[in-house]
Design an enzyme around this catalytic site. Structure first.
Site, short mmCIF file in Angstrom:
data_model
loop_
_atom_site.label_atom_id
_atom_site.label_comp_id
_atom_site.label_asym_id
_atom_site.label_seq_id
_atom_site.Cartn_x
_atom_site.Cartn_y
_atom_site.Cartn_z
N LYS A 187 0.84 -1.20 0.00
CA LYS A 187 0.00 0.00 0.00
C LYS A 187 0.88 1.25 0.00
O LYS A 187 0.69 2.17 -0.79
CB LYS A 187 -0.89 -0.04 1.24
CG LYS A 187 -1.71 1.21 1.47
CD LYS A 187 -2.34 1.17 2.87
CE LYS A 187 -3.21 2.37 3.10
NZ LYS A 187 -4.45 2.34 2.31
N ILE B 100 -27.25 9.72 2.94
CA ILE B 100 -27.21 8.30 3.32
C ILE B 100 -26.59 8.11 4.70
O ILE B 100 -26.67 7.04 5.29
CB ILE B 100 -26.48 7.49 2.24
CG1 ILE B 100 -27.18 7.67 0.88
CG2 ILE B 100 -26.42 6.02 2.56
CD1 ILE B 100 -28.67 7.35 0.89
N SER C 10 -23.14 9.28 6.24
CA SER C 10 -21.85 9.86 6.61
C SER C 10 -21.63 11.17 5.87
O SER C 10 -22.06 11.35 4.74
CB SER C 10 -20.72 8.89 6.30
OG SER C 10 -20.74 8.52 4.94
N GLU D 83 -21.96 10.62 11.25
CA GLU D 83 -21.11 9.46 11.56
C GLU D 83 -19.62 9.77 11.80
O GLU D 83 -18.75 8.96 11.46
CB GLU D 83 -21.23 8.38 10.45
CG GLU D 83 -22.65 7.92 10.21
CD GLU D 83 -22.77 6.89 9.07
OE1 GLU D 83 -21.80 6.15 8.82
OE2 GLU D 83 -23.86 6.81 8.47
N CYS E 150 -7.07 -1.44 2.23
CA CYS E 150 -7.13 -2.61 3.10
C CYS E 150 -8.17 -2.36 4.17
O CYS E 150 -8.44 -1.23 4.52
CB CYS E 150 -5.78 -2.85 3.76
SG CYS E 150 -4.46 -3.15 2.57
N TRP F 258 -18.78 -8.32 6.64
CA TRP F 258 -17.51 -7.61 6.70
C TRP F 258 -16.72 -7.93 7.96
O TRP F 258 -15.83 -7.19 8.37
CB TRP F 258 -17.76 -6.10 6.54
CG TRP F 258 -18.35 -5.80 5.18
CD1 TRP F 258 -18.45 -6.66 4.12
CD2 TRP F 258 -18.92 -4.56 4.73
NE1 TRP F 258 -19.05 -6.04 3.05
CE2 TRP F 258 -19.34 -4.76 3.39
CE3 TRP F 258 -19.11 -3.31 5.33
CZ2 TRP F 258 -19.95 -3.75 2.65
CZ3 TRP F 258 -19.71 -2.31 4.58
CH2 TRP F 258 -20.12 -2.53 3.25
N CYS G 24 -26.29 -0.60 -1.55
CA CYS G 24 -25.33 0.20 -2.32
C CYS G 24 -25.29 -0.06 -3.81
O CYS G 24 -24.36 0.32 -4.47
CB CYS G 24 -23.93 -0.10 -1.83
SG CYS G 24 -23.50 0.89 -0.44
N HIS H 139 -19.08 8.32 -5.97
CA HIS H 139 -17.75 7.73 -6.16
C HIS H 139 -16.81 8.67 -6.89
O HIS H 139 -15.62 8.44 -6.96
CB HIS H 139 -17.86 6.42 -6.93
CG HIS H 139 -18.69 5.41 -6.19
ND1 HIS H 139 -20.03 5.23 -6.47
CD2 HIS H 139 -18.41 4.59 -5.18
CE1 HIS H 139 -20.50 4.31 -5.65
NE2 HIS H 139 -19.54 3.90 -4.85
N CYS I 99 -24.88 7.16 -2.08
CA CYS I 99 -24.30 6.47 -0.93
C CYS I 99 -23.76 7.52 0.03
O CYS I 99 -23.97 8.71 -0.17
CB CYS I 99 -23.19 5.52 -1.42
SG CYS I 99 -22.62 4.36 -0.17
#
Ligand code: GLN
Ligand code: ZN
Length: 784
Positions: free
Chosen positions: A23, A461, A463, A514, A546, A591, A673, A724, A756
């Protein structure tokens, strides 16, 4: 081609490095802090570290036991890049030979300016996202990039003979989508109605030709084995089964017939091959990898396996539990019986290990012996090595390890937190009455009265952007540098700002934003009994991203309210309704790493009961709207159709257990989603949420006519802008989408919201986007 398969192996290993070095290397390159040369040497160092570790743990360094499968972003993209099979919009990134350089490779993955990246979607039923190749009738397949061969040589030069791993041609094409480009598919479709529509799998022969080049080079480089993964064979999908089997036959007949190639292992992780087993068994390949964790030891098709080499995937690549070595050994002996004296059995994992973290030994802060129950990637390697010894030398040879595993398993199953009578009793007491709310026709008018919302209510949505300030406050609190009072204060300040912003923007239903949540699952996992969180348990989610899934190890309960203080505080600041925000039971399970000693449905019911209590507390705290997010509902859908109904039953039940205690006047929202939910539409209907928000902007509200035709009578919030992308949608474009929506379904059923949550966006993008959303809504309201 006669090298015997190594006695023990794993199908693949995490690419990310012990401390997420991959990463860091990749992100440094993206930011311009390093150049391609530094990136290449950084990634080479991660690869070296991984293979040395695998060898150290006992995988044979001389014969292909160590997989070579590291990726700098995604293994599907790697195949596409090897064969130059990238969409025409990226053609300018290729050099004369058709190759992408490092920057070009990442551009295909991440997009650039107006050029959208390859789409990303979930890899089988895991939480890993792969890049979807775009393949058209004209896509060129040429073996242009020999990276995989170079990496083989690199390892060999350093003394480890690896086994290169690639996604196989059938899976690659079956998971690809058609490239829609200038003329490409239109030209094809122009052929007329009698022409069957193009599917990427039509290009199988061309692609297989390109694989042949890699196999030849690997052979020349001295590779004894290559692994081709064909997980598509264990899943039901859009392609007719017979077509898939035929493609498999053709592909491996062709590859098997090559004069110069390594021995071929075809592995089928994630499930059971069933009718594809005889197809592979008859193919001219040298070994077959079976997932014996998801699937059983084959019986019906057993005859086909006689004399074959089977890599028996008895160690799970999906869970983090130490294996029951006795049971695994028994399976291995059964497989040995099936293949007979002429055949051979190697010990392997059910899937690649990239779904699990690297090393449980590093988790020194886990409670109460939990660490001893765990096996991450490195411990799993030790397990396959042990089992291989047991298989070769008999049980006595590994008596100590067998005993150790047995004790760990017993300790786990007998731990008081694993079986808690009060939790089991409560789940046992759930009945029909627990899961029904008053009819929607009764609820709707009560809610309308209580909430007094305008037509086309606007909301988000959940956050809001996670600013550096929020992250720093959370981190400081975690470290102990910021005390509880200071932390509370910081979060409250943030909530107050978010409420004020939403009021100024003119949104109708507000959220608290959130800020206190690092992650929508981990946040709850940390507050519920039965979960543990790790320090280093990272797994790749996509590209350089990650996640650190929590470990669900015991019976679940809620020691105290989890969200009420934040939501109630937000509600105290405004007269408009504030929406409470919870993560649904299926998503919490999807998750996290789940337990293997209890059916998932039962665990889901435990989590659902905890959420049910939370909803009751939110109501007491004055919250009148509560959203229960279930973005992962579709992701856990079993790969085989026959298992869909059972899964959907328990997952719908879990949502209803969580929500049906709410008063008729409490409006329950859910958020999903994705827009392709036709497959699970009926289940979504059965969730019986009052309002459902979905992603719809990119598909331009395409789903709505189907929603109407299905007679869905509750409210729905099709996303009107894509979160996105950093792009700010203008008023006109949102207005147009809203008009499309109003044409498709009655306006009284419609809500207006983004696709989202906004947490990955910046305020510079969010504020104007939401302002435009509100302006567009007002314009459309006037014309109602
Ligand atoms: N409430 C969550 C948020 O807004 C939902 C995220 C999701 O759907 N993945 O971030
Ligand atoms: Zn979402």
């Amino acid at each position: 081609m006669n090298t015997p398969f190594p006695a023990a192996t794993v199908l693949g290993y995490p690419s990310i490095g012990r401390d997420r070095e991959m990463k860091r290397a990749v992100e440094a390159f993206w930011s311009g802090r390093t150049d391609a040369e530094v990136l290449a040497s950084d990634l080479a160092a991660v690869r070296r570290q991984s293979r040395e570790r695998m060898a150290e743990l006992g995988l044979d360094a001389t014969n292909g036991a160590v997989p070579s499968d590291a990726t700098a972003y995604d293994h599907m993209l790697d195949v596409a890049a090897a064969f130059g099979a990238i969409p025409a919009r990226f053609a300018h990134l290729r050099d004369d030979a058709g190759r992408l350089d490092a920057a070009g490779y990442f551009t295909v993955a991440r997009g650039e300016g107006d050029l959208p990246p390859l789409e990303m979607t979930k890899w089988f039923d895991s939480n890993y996202h792969y890049l979807v190749p775009e393949i058209g009738p004209e896509t060129e397949f040429a073996y242009v990039d020999d990276r995989i061969v170079r990496e083989y040589r690199e390892a060999a030069d350093e003394g480890i003979v690896t086994r290169p791993v690639l996604v196989g041609p059938v899976t690659f094409l079956a998971l690809a989508k058609e490239e829609i480009g200038d003329g490409g598919s239109d030209a094809y479709a122009a052929g007329g109605a009698e022409r069957t529509p193009f599917v990427p799998l039509d290009r199988l022969d061309d692609l297989v030709g390109a694989y042949a080049g890699i196999l030849r080079d690997l052979h020349e480089a001295g590779a004894p084995w290559v692994e081709l993964d064909e997980p598509i064979l264990v899943a039901d999908g859009d392609l007719p089964r017979e077509r898939l089997l035929e493609a498999t036959r053709r592909a491996y007949a062709a590859l098997g017939a090559l004069a110069e190639r390594p021995a071929i292992l075809v592995a089928a992780p994630y499930g059971e091959l069933r009718d594809a087993l005889p197809v592979l068994a008859e193919a001219p390949i040298e070994a077959i990898g079976l997932d014996l964790v998801r699937g059983g030891v084959p019986s019906e098709d057993a005859a086909a396996l006689r004399g074959r080499t089977v890599v028996a995937g008895v160690i799970s690549g999906r869970n983090i539990w130490r294996a029951d070595l006795e049971a695994a050994l028994t399976k291995l002996e059964e497989v040995a019986g099936l293949v007979g004296d002429e055949g051979s059995v190697a010990v392997g994992t059910s899937t690649s290990l990239f779904h699990v973290p690297l090393d449980a030994e590093r988790e020194t802060e886990l409670p109460d012996g939990l660490r001893d129950w765990l096996a991450f990637a490195d411990q799993k390697i030790a397990e396959v090595v042990t089992l291989a010894r047991g298989l070769a030398e008999g049980r006595e040879a590994i008596a100590e390890e067998l005993a150790g595993a047995r004790v760990a398993l017993e300790n786990r199953l007998n731990h008081p937190g694993v079986h808690r009578a009060e939790v089991r009793d409560r789940v046992g007491a759930i009945d029909e009455g627990t899961v029904v709310r008053p009819e929607y026709s009764v609820r709707a008018p009560i809610q309308e009265n209580l909430l007094g919302l305008p037509p086309l209510p606007t909301t988000t949505i959940g956050s809001f952007p996670q600013t550096g300030e929020i992250r720093r406050a959370r981190a400081a609190h975690r470290r102990g540098d910021l005390d509880d009072a200071g932390y509370l204060e910081a979060m409250r300040r943030e909530i107050a700002e978010v409420i004020e912003l939403q009021e100024n923007l003119g949104l109708d239903v507000l959220v608290h934003g959130e800020p206190e949540r690092n992650d929508m699952v981990q946040y709850f996992a940390e507050l519920l009994d039965g979960f543990a969180t790790t320090q280093h348990g990272w797994v790749q989610s996509y590209g350089s991203r990650c996640t650190r899934p929590s470990i669900l190890w015991g019976d679940v309960s809620r020691p105290a309210a989890m969200t009420v203080e934040w939501s109630a505080y937000a509600q105290s600041l405004t007269d408009r309704p504030v929406k409470g925000m919870l993560t649904g039971p299926v998503t919490i399970l999807a998750w996290s790493f789940v337990r293997d000693d209890l059916p998932l449905g039962e665990t889901a019911a435990q989590v659902a009961l905890a959420l049910r209590d939370e909803i009751a507390d939110l109501e007491l705290g004055g919250i009148r709207i509560i959203q229960v997010d279930e973005p992962a509902l579709r992701e856990l859908l079993p790969l085989r159709e026959e298992n869909h109904a059972g899964y959907l039953d328990w997952s719908v039940d879990a949502f209803r257990i969580a929500t049906s205690g709410a008063a008729a006047g409490t409006q329950i929202h859910t958020h999903l989603c994705y827009s392709e939910f036709s497959e699970i539409f009926d289940a979504i209907d059965r969730l019986d949420a009052d309002v459902t928000s979905i992603e719809a902007a990119r598909s331009k509200m395409e789903i709505l006519p189907a929603v109407r035709d299905a007679g869905f009578d509750r409210e729905i919030g099709p996303g009107v802008y894509d979160i996105h992308s950093p792009r700010v949608p203008d008023v006109e474009e949102i207005t147009d989408l809203l008009r499309v929506a109003c044409d498709a379904i009655p306006a009284r059923q419609l809500w207006v919201n983004p696709d989202c949550g906004l947490k990955t966006r910046r305020y510079e993008e969010v504020e104007p986007s939401l302002a435009n959303l509100v302006a567009a809504t007002r314009a459309v309201r006037e014309s109602l």
